[in-house]
Design an enzyme around this catalytic site. Sequence first.
Site, PDB file in Angstrom:
ATOM      1  N   GLY A   1       5.000  -1.414   2.503  1.00 10.26           N
ATOM      2  CA  GLY A   1       4.185  -0.122   2.397  1.00 10.26           C
ATOM      3  C   GLY A   1       4.916   1.149   2.355  1.00 10.26           C
TER       4      GLY A   1
ATOM      5  N   HIS B   1       0.754  -1.329   0.135  1.00  7.56           N
ATOM      6  CA  HIS B   1      -0.053  -0.014  -0.077  1.00  7.56           C
ATOM      7  C   HIS B   1       0.967   1.317   0.176  1.00  7.56           C
ATOM      8  CE1 HIS B   1       0.799   0.772   4.240  1.00  7.56           C
ATOM      9  NE2 HIS B   1       0.574  -0.552   4.505  1.00  7.56           N
ATOM     10  N   ASP B   2       0.394   2.092  -0.714  1.00  9.08           N
ATOM     11  CA  ASP B   2       0.968   3.617  -0.828  1.00  9.08           C
ATOM     12  C   ASP B   2       2.474   3.599  -1.561  1.00  9.08           C
ATOM     13  OD1 ASP B   2      -1.243   4.932   0.653  1.00  9.08           O
ATOM     14  OD2 ASP B   2      -0.616   3.594   2.378  1.00  9.08           O
TER      15      ASP B   2
END
Length: 261
Positions: free
Chosen positions: A138, A120-121
């Site tokens: 992440g 994520h991100d």
Amino acid sequence: MTIHPTALVHPSAVLADGVSIGPWCQVGPGVTLAEDVHLTSHVVIQQDTTVGARGVIHPFAVIGGDPQHGGYKGEPVRLEIGADALVREHCSFNRGTPQGGGVTRIGSNGLFMTGAHVGHDAVVGDHVTMANNATLGGHAQIGDRVFLGGLCAIHQFGRVGQGAIIGGLAAVTRDVIPYGSAWGNHARLHGLNLVGLKRKGYGKDQIRRLLAAFRELFEADGVFAERLDRVATRYADLAEIMEIVAFIRADARRPLCLPGE
């Protein structure tokens, strides 16, 4: 546009001309597939994901899945993939989190081999290769034309600069400079990515100067900060060295991957 009868496509999905969706695929809400995207079979694009033109995704990849983050409560977040991506079997790309800006971004012309994971991100540049089971934690940031070897792992919030190469099985807990070559567990910096530089068309004289600057920065005596300032002055005409200097100065929150540690 071709959609196999066994595929499930959400009514809110946007499909451009030339899209091909093979058997047993699932395309969820808020998904946009650009021109000539091809989902071979058994592909899941969970939701709120954009796949750029001419992308090809192979079986059992899960694209746009929920972020693997304990604080995620179902908020609207996205995944964006650029054009001409080749995504092989069992890859998993997660959407962003509200805490991290809400978007995971992957550039164009990427090659993602079997089992590659983008957390994520994360922000992944153009022309990036992730070999089998390479993993991004992440918020990782990966520059353009980076090669990540099989089974390597980039720590959350880790940075890998443009043109770098990471060896297979490397555990990368420290930031890797642009054009660097790092491998090992934990990964150490072993020099510059000479293969990548040669493939990019760098001549012997250019590489010789880059190596000289590298040695002065990482192998000379004295305080590192003073060496960094000296290299920034002495090699101000070398864009690649100035990129390394800027990379080091840009974020001091995480340690830097260095030789011999």
